[in-house]
Design an enzyme around this catalytic site. Structure first.
Site, PDB file in Angstrom:
ATOM      1  N   GLU A  78     -13.475  -3.465 -17.359  1.00 34.29           N
ATOM      2  CA  GLU A  78     -13.381  -3.475 -18.824  1.00 34.29           C
ATOM      3  C   GLU A  78     -13.992  -2.268 -19.527  1.00 34.29           C
ATOM      4  OE1 GLU A  78     -14.912  -6.902 -20.934  1.00 34.29           O
ATOM      5  OE2 GLU A  78     -14.017  -6.177 -22.796  1.00 34.29           O
ATOM      6  N   ASP A  95     -14.801  -7.840 -14.852  1.00 30.24           N
ATOM      7  CA  ASP A  95     -15.436  -7.939 -16.169  1.00 30.24           C
ATOM      8  C   ASP A  95     -16.936  -8.075 -15.923  1.00 30.24           C
ATOM      9  OD1 ASP A  95     -16.333  -8.328 -18.705  1.00 30.24           O
ATOM     10  OD2 ASP A  95     -14.726  -9.698 -19.283  1.00 30.24           O
ATOM     11  N   ILE A  97     -19.535  -8.291 -17.963  1.00 30.48           N
ATOM     12  CA  ILE A  97     -20.062  -9.449 -18.714  1.00 30.48           C
ATOM     13  C   ILE A  97     -18.876 -10.077 -19.438  1.00 30.48           C
ATOM     14  CG2 ILE A  97     -21.641 -10.370 -20.446  1.00 30.48           C
ATOM     15  CD1 ILE A  97     -23.506  -8.049 -20.056  1.00 30.48           C
ATOM     16  N   ASP A  98     -18.443 -11.197 -18.954  1.00 28.70           N
ATOM     17  CA  ASP A  98     -17.419 -11.931 -19.692  1.00 28.70           C
ATOM     18  C   ASP A  98     -18.171 -12.908 -20.582  1.00 28.70           C
ATOM     19  OD1 ASP A  98     -14.798 -12.695 -20.429  1.00 28.70           O
ATOM     20  OD2 ASP A  98     -15.105 -14.550 -19.313  1.00 28.70           O
ATOM     21  N   THR A 100     -19.510 -11.509 -23.864  1.00 27.71           N
ATOM     22  CA  THR A 100     -20.535 -10.641 -24.448  1.00 27.71           C
ATOM     23  C   THR A 100     -21.122 -11.243 -25.731  1.00 27.71           C
ATOM     24  OG1 THR A 100     -19.532  -8.695 -23.456  1.00 27.71           O
ATOM     25  CG2 THR A 100     -20.955  -8.295 -25.347  1.00 27.71           C
ATOM     26  N   ASP A 226     -10.449 -10.713 -17.736  1.00 28.97           N
ATOM     27  CA  ASP A 226     -10.976 -12.032 -18.122  1.00 28.97           C
ATOM     28  C   ASP A 226     -10.422 -13.133 -17.214  1.00 28.97           C
ATOM     29  OD1 ASP A 226     -12.306 -11.107 -20.551  1.00 28.97           O
ATOM     30  OD2 ASP A 226     -10.323 -10.933 -21.450  1.00 28.97           O
TER      31      ASP A 226
HETATM   32  C1  IPD Z   1     -13.865 -12.396 -24.091  1.00 27.99           C
HETATM   33  C2  IPD Z   1     -14.300 -13.768 -23.693  1.00 27.99           C
HETATM   34  C3  IPD Z   1     -13.867 -14.742 -24.761  1.00 27.99           C
HETATM   35  C4  IPD Z   1     -12.375 -14.723 -24.958  1.00 27.99           C
HETATM   36  C5  IPD Z   1     -11.929 -13.323 -25.287  1.00 27.99           C
HETATM   37  C6  IPD Z   1     -12.378 -12.345 -24.202  1.00 27.99           C
HETATM   38  P1  IPD Z   1     -15.485 -10.401 -23.427  1.00 27.99           P
HETATM   39  O1  IPD Z   1     -14.280 -11.451 -23.136  1.00 27.99           O
HETATM   40  O2  IPD Z   1     -13.747 -14.138 -22.463  1.00 27.99           O
HETATM   41  O3  IPD Z   1     -14.236 -16.044 -24.414  1.00 27.99           O
HETATM   42  O4  IPD Z   1     -12.037 -15.579 -26.028  1.00 27.99           O
HETATM   43  O5  IPD Z   1     -10.533 -13.302 -25.388  1.00 27.99           O
HETATM   44  O6  IPD Z   1     -11.975 -11.051 -24.551  1.00 27.99           O
HETATM   45  O7  IPD Z   1     -15.046  -9.556 -24.594  1.00 27.99           O
HETATM   46  O8  IPD Z   1     -16.691 -11.193 -23.743  1.00 27.99           O
HETATM   47  O9  IPD Z   1     -15.567  -9.653 -22.166  1.00 27.99           O
HETATM   48 CA    CA Z   2     -16.583  -8.130 -21.025  1.00 31.84          CA
END
Ligand code: IPD
Ligand code: CA
Length: 290
Positions: A78, A95, A97-98, A100, A226
């Protein structure tokens, strides 16, 4: 020409390496939240879409470990390698940190997601949620596991007995918000689901479908990083995941399609598709012409 499948030995080693890489980043996430470290927050696609110095540090830790052990595999990640196009070659999809937003708010719903795709299909996944002390793993054809114990999806097929998860989109246009509210209203009022939940990590929520604590989760706006790892985990737990706009039995998941519907079975995942279509969810969130 498609890439030959990876051998069981290579996949087993890749899983060990991915678990170790995820653990390094997960420890850093854990420490940051415990110590309430000062965050340098930058804005991405909207004020709600953020990146911190720790997203980047976690990514560095993960990519260094993966590429030292598997120098020939491609990498899509990412923060610094988001433009890499997925080919048939073995590709790590990361990813760091999924979730963030949740990380920034010291919440439990964030973690590290590392998938491996071959021929554009996810074949291995690790999702490590440090605050939950949960590590989900799967290799295609070998089942899905939570902290080493085999997991499976729920048997719910009736929406009125289901818990459904939808997310708050980063795109806050009127159309996007209206689509989401319309979907949630229908779930609550017409389908009378047991509950609608919203957390902050797509990977975590897909894994929650995999272990039977959610029955349906669908979203538009997400990226390959994700969903790649968790897609294998869901499928190996007996669930289904496919493109959000495809109710057919093909169960294709195009990782670049910016959406997915994932359920404990096809009845549930098709409900996600039906609602997404009816409420123009995809066009609204991705700002596409209707
Ligand atoms: C997000 C998270 C979030 C989801 C978003 C993603 P990120 O990833 O997974 O729950 O609703 O669509 O983009 O930005 O925290 O890596
Ligand atoms: Ca992320």
């Amino acid at each position: 020409m498609s890439h030959p499948a990876l051998s069981p030995t290579v996949l087993a080693r890749a899983l060990d390496i991915a678990k170790a890489a995820a653990a390094m980043a997960a420890n850093l996430i854990d420490e940051c939240i415990d110590r309430r470290v000062a965050l340098e927050i930058e804005q991405k696609s909207s004020s709600a879409d953020m990146v911190t110095q720790y997203d980047k540090q976690c990514e560095e830790l993960v990519l260094k470990h993966l590429s030292t052990e598997f120098p020939d595999f491609a990498v899509l990640s990412e923060e610094t390698k988001s433009d890499v196009v997925i080919t048939d070659a073995p590709t790590w999809i990361v990813d760091p940190i999924d979730g963030t937003t949740s990380f920034v708010h010291n919440s439990f719903d964030c973690g590290v997601s590392i998938g491996l795709a071959v021929n554009k299909r996810p074949v291995l996944g690790v999702v490590h949620l440090p605050r939950m002390k949960e590590v989900f793993t799967a290799i295609e054809g070998q089942g899905a596991f939570l902290n080493g114990r085999k997991i499976s999806v729920s048997s719910i097929t009736d929406p009125a007995k289901a818990i459904v998860c939808t997310h708050v989109p980063y795109n806050r246009s009127s159309a996007s918000v209206a689509a989401l509210l319309g979907i949630n209203r229908e779930l609550m009022q017409d389908l009378k689901v047991h509950a609608v939940r919203t957390y902050g990590s797509a990977a975590m929520d897909m894994c929650s479908v995999a272990c039977g604590r959610l029955d349906l989760y669908f979203e538009v706006g997400i990226h390959a990083w994700d969903m790649a790892a968790a897609a294998v985990i869901v499928r190996e737990a007996g669930g289904v995941v496919h493109n959000v706009d495809d109710p057919s039995d093909k169960m294709n998941l195009d990782l670049s399609s910016r959406g997915m519907s994932c359920g404990s079975n096809h009845e549930m995942s098709k409900l996600g598709t039906m609602l997404a279509t009816k409420h123009n969810y995809r066009a609204a969130v991705l700002d596409l012409p209707v």
